[in-house]
Scaffold this motif. Structure first.
Motif, PDB file in Angstrom:
ATOM      1  N   CYS A   1     -18.530   1.780   7.240  1.00 54.97           N
ATOM      2  CA  CYS A   1     -18.553   2.064   8.623  1.00 54.97           C
ATOM      3  C   CYS A   1     -18.336   3.578   9.024  1.00 54.97           C
ATOM      4  CB  CYS A   1     -17.555   1.256   9.472  1.00 54.97           C
ATOM      5  SG  CYS A   1     -17.885  -0.403   9.909  1.00 54.97           S
TER       6      CYS A   1
ATOM      7  N   SER B   1      -3.660   0.668   7.793  1.00 56.22           N
ATOM      8  CA  SER B   1      -3.652  -0.225   6.782  1.00 56.22           C
ATOM      9  C   SER B   1      -3.668   0.827   5.267  1.00 56.22           C
ATOM     10  CB  SER B   1      -5.273  -0.833   6.706  1.00 56.22           C
ATOM     11  OG  SER B   1      -5.541  -1.186   5.400  1.00 56.22           O
ATOM     12  N   SER B   2      -4.397   2.000   5.398  1.00 55.63           N
ATOM     13  CA  SER B   2      -4.238   2.825   4.265  1.00 55.63           C
ATOM     14  C   SER B   2      -2.939   3.476   3.840  1.00 55.63           C
ATOM     15  CB  SER B   2      -5.392   4.166   4.496  1.00 55.63           C
ATOM     16  OG  SER B   2      -6.498   3.694   4.575  1.00 55.63           O
TER      17      SER B   2
ATOM     18  N   LEU C   1       0.554   7.437  -6.505  1.00 56.32           N
ATOM     19  CA  LEU C   1      -0.256   8.810  -6.410  1.00 56.32           C
ATOM     20  C   LEU C   1       0.371  10.088  -6.397  1.00 56.32           C
ATOM     21  CD1 LEU C   1      -3.095   7.329  -4.266  1.00 56.32           C
ATOM     22  CD2 LEU C   1      -3.064   7.673  -6.810  1.00 56.32           C
TER      23      LEU C   1
ATOM     24  N   LEU D   1     -10.089  11.194   7.295  1.00 52.22           N
ATOM     25  CA  LEU D   1      -9.295  12.104   6.571  1.00 52.22           C
ATOM     26  C   LEU D   1      -8.520  11.612   5.638  1.00 52.22           C
ATOM     27  CD1 LEU D   1      -8.668  14.937   5.770  1.00 52.22           C
ATOM     28  CD2 LEU D   1      -7.482  15.549   7.787  1.00 52.22           C
ATOM     29  N   ILE D   2      -7.794  10.657   6.206  1.00 51.01           N
ATOM     30  CA  ILE D   2      -6.408   9.926   5.405  1.00 51.01           C
ATOM     31  C   ILE D   2      -7.195   9.217   4.104  1.00 51.01           C
ATOM     32  CG2 ILE D   2      -4.816   7.860   5.233  1.00 51.01           C
ATOM     33  CD1 ILE D   2      -4.280   8.788   8.056  1.00 51.01           C
ATOM     34  N   ASP D   3      -8.430   8.539   4.358  1.00 56.10           N
ATOM     35  CA  ASP D   3      -9.065   7.823   3.361  1.00 56.10           C
ATOM     36  C   ASP D   3      -9.632   8.788   2.465  1.00 56.10           C
ATOM     37  OD1 ASP D   3     -10.048   5.175   5.365  1.00 56.10           O
ATOM     38  OD2 ASP D   3      -8.145   5.554   4.441  1.00 56.10           O
TER      39      ASP D   3
ATOM     40  N   LYS E   1     -11.138  -1.953   1.269  1.00 58.22           N
ATOM     41  CA  LYS E   1     -10.012  -0.941   1.579  1.00 58.22           C
ATOM     42  C   LYS E   1      -8.931  -1.767   1.930  1.00 58.22           C
ATOM     43  CE  LYS E   1     -12.269   2.937   3.370  1.00 58.22           C
ATOM     44  NZ  LYS E   1     -12.557   3.924   4.760  1.00 58.22           N
ATOM     45  N   PRO E   2      -7.399  -1.140   1.718  1.00 54.34           N
ATOM     46  CA  PRO E   2      -7.567   0.132   1.106  1.00 54.34           C
ATOM     47  C   PRO E   2      -7.760  -0.065  -0.424  1.00 54.34           C
ATOM     48  CG  PRO E   2      -5.231  -0.871   1.664  1.00 54.34           C
ATOM     49  CD  PRO E   2      -6.373  -1.713   2.027  1.00 54.34           C
ATOM     50  N   VAL E   3      -8.517   0.905  -0.852  1.00 55.29           N
ATOM     51  CA  VAL E   3      -9.012   0.919  -2.415  1.00 55.29           C
ATOM     52  C   VAL E   3      -7.766   1.169  -3.452  1.00 55.29           C
ATOM     53  CG1 VAL E   3     -10.408   2.223  -4.084  1.00 55.29           C
ATOM     54  CG2 VAL E   3     -11.282   1.832  -1.767  1.00 55.29           C
ATOM     55  N   GLN E   4      -7.806   0.441  -4.238  1.00 56.21           N
ATOM     56  CA  GLN E   4      -6.518   0.509  -5.320  1.00 56.21           C
ATOM     57  C   GLN E   4      -7.042   1.341  -6.618  1.00 56.21           C
ATOM     58  OE1 GLN E   4      -3.575  -1.639  -4.312  1.00 56.21           O
ATOM     59  NE2 GLN E   4      -5.011  -1.108  -2.701  1.00 56.21           N
TER      60      GLN E   4
ATOM     61  N   ARG F   1      -7.285  11.452  -4.609  1.00 57.37           N
ATOM     62  CA  ARG F   1      -5.877  11.291  -5.526  1.00 57.37           C
ATOM     63  C   ARG F   1      -6.337  10.301  -6.423  1.00 57.37           C
ATOM     64  NH1 ARG F   1      -2.284  12.663  -7.756  1.00 57.37           N
ATOM     65  NH2 ARG F   1      -3.811  13.859  -8.436  1.00 57.37           N
ATOM     66  N   LEU F   2      -7.148   9.129  -5.902  1.00 61.72           N
ATOM     67  CA  LEU F   2      -7.138   8.113  -6.890  1.00 61.72           C
ATOM     68  C   LEU F   2      -8.275   8.479  -7.803  1.00 61.72           C
ATOM     69  CD1 LEU F   2      -7.625   5.080  -4.375  1.00 61.72           C
ATOM     70  CD2 LEU F   2      -5.962   5.071  -6.550  1.00 61.72           C
TER      71      LEU F   2
ATOM     72  N   GLN G   1       1.659   2.192  -3.427  1.00 62.56           N
ATOM     73  CA  GLN G   1       0.344   2.863  -4.026  1.00 62.56           C
ATOM     74  C   GLN G   1       0.380   4.549  -3.778  1.00 62.56           C
ATOM     75  OE1 GLN G   1      -2.849   1.912  -5.544  1.00 62.56           O
ATOM     76  NE2 GLN G   1      -1.719  -0.241  -5.869  1.00 62.56           N
TER      77      GLN G   1
ATOM     78  N   GLN H   1       0.814  -1.216   0.044  1.00 63.04           N
ATOM     79  CA  GLN H   1       0.074   0.011  -0.135  1.00 63.04           C
ATOM     80  C   GLN H   1       0.882   1.226   0.005  1.00 63.04           C
ATOM     81  OE1 GLN H   1      -3.050   0.351  -0.674  1.00 63.04           O
ATOM     82  NE2 GLN H   1      -3.286   2.599  -0.029  1.00 63.04           N
TER      83      GLN H   1
ATOM     84  N   MET I   1      -8.552  11.703   1.600  1.00 64.57           N
ATOM     85  CA  MET I   1      -7.231  12.208   0.484  1.00 64.57           C
ATOM     86  C   MET I   1      -6.907  11.109  -0.383  1.00 64.57           C
ATOM     87  SD  MET I   1      -4.480  13.940   3.183  1.00 64.57           S
ATOM     88  CE  MET I   1      -3.599  14.191   1.825  1.00 64.57           C
ATOM     89  N   LEU I   2      -7.030   9.873   0.140  1.00 65.34           N
ATOM     90  CA  LEU I   2      -6.610   8.778  -0.695  1.00 65.34           C
ATOM     91  C   LEU I   2      -7.446   8.541  -1.769  1.00 65.34           C
ATOM     92  CD1 LEU I   2      -5.140   5.757   1.346  1.00 65.34           C
ATOM     93  CD2 LEU I   2      -4.237   6.639  -0.617  1.00 65.34           C
TER      94      LEU I   2
ATOM     95  N   PHE J   1       2.646  14.573  -1.743  1.00 65.42           N
ATOM     96  CA  PHE J   1       1.329  13.944  -1.451  1.00 65.42           C
ATOM     97  C   PHE J   1       1.510  12.911  -0.239  1.00 65.42           C
ATOM     98  CE2 PHE J   1      -2.681  11.900  -1.511  1.00 65.42           C
ATOM     99  CZ  PHE J   1      -2.779  10.434  -1.579  1.00 65.42           C
TER     100      PHE J   1
ATOM    101  N   SER K   1     -13.397  -1.671   5.193  1.00 72.92           N
ATOM    102  CA  SER K   1     -12.133  -2.452   5.373  1.00 72.92           C
ATOM    103  C   SER K   1     -12.123  -3.631   6.006  1.00 72.92           C
ATOM    104  CB  SER K   1     -11.549  -1.725   6.747  1.00 72.92           C
ATOM    105  OG  SER K   1     -12.162  -1.445   7.883  1.00 72.92           O
TER     106      SER K   1
ATOM    107  N   LEU L   1      -0.333  13.150   8.277  1.00 73.45           N
ATOM    108  CA  LEU L   1      -1.853  12.973   8.831  1.00 73.45           C
ATOM    109  C   LEU L   1      -1.917  11.744   9.571  1.00 73.45           C
ATOM    110  CD1 LEU L   1      -4.495  13.651   6.133  1.00 73.45           C
ATOM    111  CD2 LEU L   1      -4.565  14.521   8.646  1.00 73.45           C
TER     112      LEU L   1
END
Lengths: 157, 183
Positions: B78, A89-90, A36, B16-18, B128-131, B24-25, A32, A29, B20-21, A44, B107, A51
């Motif tokens: 969730c 995980s993210s 990005l 927030l992290i997700d 998750k995490p989404v690719q 961007r994706l 990944q 990950q 952002m991810l 990024f 997740s 964060l």
């Protein structure tokens, strides 16, 4: 034309990031995240990682507080761990994520001792990965400052 | 002919992290993106606002409907308060929004959860995490919606044309009983 110094820095960087993968600190990950990042979004990875640090520190404090209570609210503890598991995980912080998985199982069992032990473990793993990531980012910044580009790792395993 | 405008995706996630991810994706795939941190805010953005007496009535929505065109909604499952599943249901119950494709992210790999969402009308369920590979699956759903929208418009136009022709026939042959146009 790149000088010897940049070459060396790039090799050092590659060795370092490879070791983080081999030792299980990071997983795919994280790659990944790097993919990005581009010229339009050059910060990024640093932004997301920062964060993650903020988020994690807040959650670890909340967890410490929650587990310090006379009557522990395991639902709350679980909710915090769930969040930490999600964010680790993210960004690819594999060891932290794995700690959280074990932690959640003990929350379900409402096992206080094991939960406290998990909390210590996850704090340790977080500290490790924080140091590693900060070092990694520093190496990247050195390369860029010297006029080089950050090499991409060949993910062959 | 107007250029194809970019698809607009609404992303809903309390992390927030997700956010952002996913932003961007999605942007990497040339989508326009709006992110919100709760299902309630998502509904507000879509024009469904809670009435004090009634909950999320579409009749109220049509008055407050914003000039926003959302082509796809991607939401975390969730979330505190209203879950992604609840959001999915509200959207599918809404006359104005039910045709917008909805994708759920989670997740946790819980088959019963996945089935529930798909049965409720979610197009896809992403773990998750989404690719990037997941996001690449979205375009077909969006093209389908866009084509359906165009088809509906074409049908309406055909009907209108048909009615107009009948009117003209009636005028040119006044002895014939005037045909009634279907509404």
């Amino acid at each position: 034309m790149q000088n010897m110094e940049v070459d060396q820095m790039q090799r050092q960087y590659l060795d370092y990031i490879k070791s983080l993968f081999l030792e299980g600190f990071l997983d795919g990950q994280f790659l990944q995240l790097q993919q990005l990042q581009d010229e339009n979004n050059p910060d990024f990875v640093v932004e997301v990682v920062s964060l993650f640090f903020e988020d994690s520190e807040r959650l670890l404090n909340d967890l410490t507080f929650a587990l310090d209570q006379k009557g522990i609210d395991f639902k709350k503890v679980d909710a915090h761990v769930h969040q930490l598991k999600g964010s680790s995980s993210s960004i690819g912080a594999q060891r932290v994520k794995n700690c959280c998985i074990a932690f959640r199982n003990f929350c379900e069992e409402q096992n206080i001792d094991e939960c406290l032990s998990c909390l210590q473990q996850v704090k340790q793993e977080y500290c490790h990965v924080k140091n590693k990531l900060e070092t990694l980012i520093r190496l990247e910044q050195q390369i860029v400052a010297a006029g080089g580009s950050i090499p991409t790792m060949e993910f062959s395993f | 002919m107007a250029l194809e405008t970019r698809f607009h995706v609404l992303a809903v996630d309390d992390s927030l992290i997700d956010r952002m991810l996913i932003e961007r994706l999605l942007k990497t795939s040339s989508f326009n993106v709006t992110t919100v941190d709760s299902a309630t805010k998502a509904l507000k953005f879509l024009g469904l606002v809670e009435d004090e007496l009634r909950t999320f009535e579409t009749s109220v929505a049509s008055e407050i409907h914003q000039d926003v065109d959302v082509n796809l909604i991607i939401t975390d499952y969730c979330m505190p308060g209203m879950t992604g599943y609840d959001l999915l249901r509200k959207i599918k119950e809404s006359k104005s929004l039910k045709n917008i494709p909805v994708v759920i992210m989670s997740s946790e790999n819980v088959p019963s959860r996945i089935n529930r969402c798909l049965e409720e009308g979610a197009e896809e369920f992403f773990l998750k995490p989404v690719q990037q590979a997941d996001v690449n699956k979205l375009k077909p759903h969006l093209m389908k919606s866009r084509n359906k929208g165009d088809q509906d418009q074409e049908q309406e136009q055909d009907q209108h044309f048909h009615n107009k022709r009948k009117d003209m026939e009636a005028i040119s042959s006044p002895n014939k009983t005037r045909l009634k146009c279907s509404s």
